[in-house]
Design a protein around this motif. Structure first.
Motif, PDB file in Angstrom:
ATOM      1  N   VAL A  14      -4.376  -7.446  -2.201  1.00 25.14           N
ATOM      2  CA  VAL A  14      -5.358  -6.494  -2.734  1.00 25.14           C
ATOM      3  C   VAL A  14      -6.765  -7.076  -2.626  1.00 25.14           C
ATOM      4  O   VAL A  14      -7.701  -6.400  -2.180  1.00 25.14           O
ATOM      5  CB  VAL A  14      -5.022  -6.115  -4.187  1.00 25.14           C
ATOM      6  CG1 VAL A  14      -6.176  -5.341  -4.818  1.00 25.14           C
ATOM      7  CG2 VAL A  14      -3.741  -5.300  -4.241  1.00 25.14           C
TER       8      VAL A  14
ATOM      9  N   ARG B 120     -12.418  -7.428   2.171  1.00 25.83           N
ATOM     10  CA  ARG B 120     -12.408  -7.460   3.636  1.00 25.83           C
ATOM     11  C   ARG B 120     -12.592  -8.891   4.135  1.00 25.83           C
ATOM     12  O   ARG B 120     -13.314  -9.148   5.097  1.00 25.83           O
ATOM     13  CB  ARG B 120     -13.506  -6.556   4.221  1.00 25.83           C
ATOM     14  CG  ARG B 120     -13.372  -5.075   3.902  1.00 25.83           C
ATOM     15  CD  ARG B 120     -12.178  -4.464   4.629  1.00 25.83           C
ATOM     16  NE  ARG B 120     -12.190  -3.018   4.597  1.00 25.83           N
ATOM     17  CZ  ARG B 120     -11.568  -2.285   3.688  1.00 25.83           C
ATOM     18  NH1 ARG B 120     -10.930  -2.871   2.714  1.00 25.83           N
ATOM     19  NH2 ARG B 120     -11.607  -0.973   3.748  1.00 25.83           N
TER      20      ARG B 120
ATOM     21  N   THR C 274       0.833  -1.210   0.000  1.00 27.81           N
ATOM     22  CA  THR C 274       0.000   0.000   0.000  1.00 27.81           C
ATOM     23  C   THR C 274       0.867   1.259   0.000  1.00 27.81           C
ATOM     24  O   THR C 274       0.555   2.231  -0.679  1.00 27.81           O
ATOM     25  CB  THR C 274      -0.943   0.015   1.216  1.00 27.81           C
ATOM     26  OG1 THR C 274      -0.170  -0.179   2.417  1.00 27.81           O
ATOM     27  CG2 THR C 274      -1.989  -1.081   1.139  1.00 27.81           C
TER      28      THR C 274
ATOM     29  N   ASN D 265      -7.974  -7.267   1.005  1.00 24.44           N
ATOM     30  CA  ASN D 265      -8.340  -5.937   1.480  1.00 24.44           C
ATOM     31  C   ASN D 265      -9.631  -5.445   0.847  1.00 24.44           C
ATOM     32  O   ASN D 265     -10.536  -4.960   1.533  1.00 24.44           O
ATOM     33  CB  ASN D 265      -7.197  -4.972   1.204  1.00 24.44           C
ATOM     34  CG  ASN D 265      -7.493  -3.557   1.648  1.00 24.44           C
ATOM     35  OD1 ASN D 265      -7.434  -2.626   0.854  1.00 24.44           O
ATOM     36  ND2 ASN D 265      -7.828  -3.371   2.917  1.00 24.44           N
ATOM     37  N   ALA D 266      -9.762  -5.598  -0.470  1.00 22.85           N
ATOM     38  CA  ALA D 266     -10.952  -5.103  -1.164  1.00 22.85           C
ATOM     39  C   ALA D 266     -12.213  -5.823  -0.706  1.00 22.85           C
ATOM     40  O   ALA D 266     -13.270  -5.211  -0.538  1.00 22.85           O
ATOM     41  CB  ALA D 266     -10.775  -5.250  -2.675  1.00 22.85           C
TER      42      ALA D 266
END
Length: 200
Positions: free
Chosen positions: A168, A174, A113, A171-172
């Motif tokens: 990614v 969750r 990030t 995270n996207a």
């Protein structure tokens, strides 16, 4: 990418080191642009004036945070290097990544990030970030080379790219289980690459 359960955090000793480690953590949670020097001072548990003593600008703190990431990875790699089998070292790296899945689900990859944010700038910090990522690729390549793979460089890039991709997605969406599942597949992939080729 640079954290692992196998690697201890930077020592809490010196204020400069504490500030660098705190900067790495706060930048991960908030991003560089949204982070103030006061946020970092609070996280490091030092007076705000100490930040200015060690770092005159936020960019200097970003450089220090990159150094903290590099040191964390070096410590993790040194710990993994104690394992005699390169396949086990690679699987240990994956295990360390998967161990950070809850954090990745909330904030993304600790290093990825930051690297993505710095890529939007033209002040040279993007190249400093690339050097840290290069160290991860180089270490990973060395493990594949030790496995006797002629395509070690390609495999190293594939592994690191797979980690960034699953970070990614984790995270996207969750969803920590995305990383757990992909980690199992990567571990099985390492096992398949390490298996001796049948000569018959």
């Amino acid at each position: 990418m640079t954290d692992s359960p196998a690697a201890p955090r930077a020592p809490r000793g010196g204020k400069r080191e504490r500030l660098a480690a705190a900067a790495a953590d706060v930048f991960h949670r908030q991003g560089v642009e949204r982070t103030t020097l006061g946020d970092i001072a609070a996280a490091a548990e030092v007076p705000l004036g100490n930040v200015y003593y060690y770092f005159k600008t936020k960019d200097q703190l970003v450089e220090a945070a990159l150094g903290a990431h590099r040191d964390r990875f070096a410590a993790a790699a040194a710990e993994l290097d104690r394992l005699p089998d390169p396949a086990d070292r690679l699987k240990g790296l994956i295990e360390g990544w998967v161990g950070q899945r809850e954090t990745a689900a909330r904030y993304g990859c600790p290093f990825g990030t930051l690297a993505a944010e710095l890529d939007k700038r033209d002040d040279g910090l993007d190249r400093s970030a690339a050097a840290v990522l290069q160290a991860v690729i180089d270490w990973t390549e060395a493990q594949f080379t030790a496995l006797g793979r002629a395509d070690a460089r390609d495999l190293a890039i594939e592994l690191v790219a797979a980690y960034q991709g699953m970070s990614v997605l984790t995270n996207a969406l969750r969803d920590p289980e995305v990383m757990a599942g992909r980690g199992r597949r990567l571990t099985a992939w390492i096992d398949s690459l390490a298996r001796p080729v049948d000569q018959n």
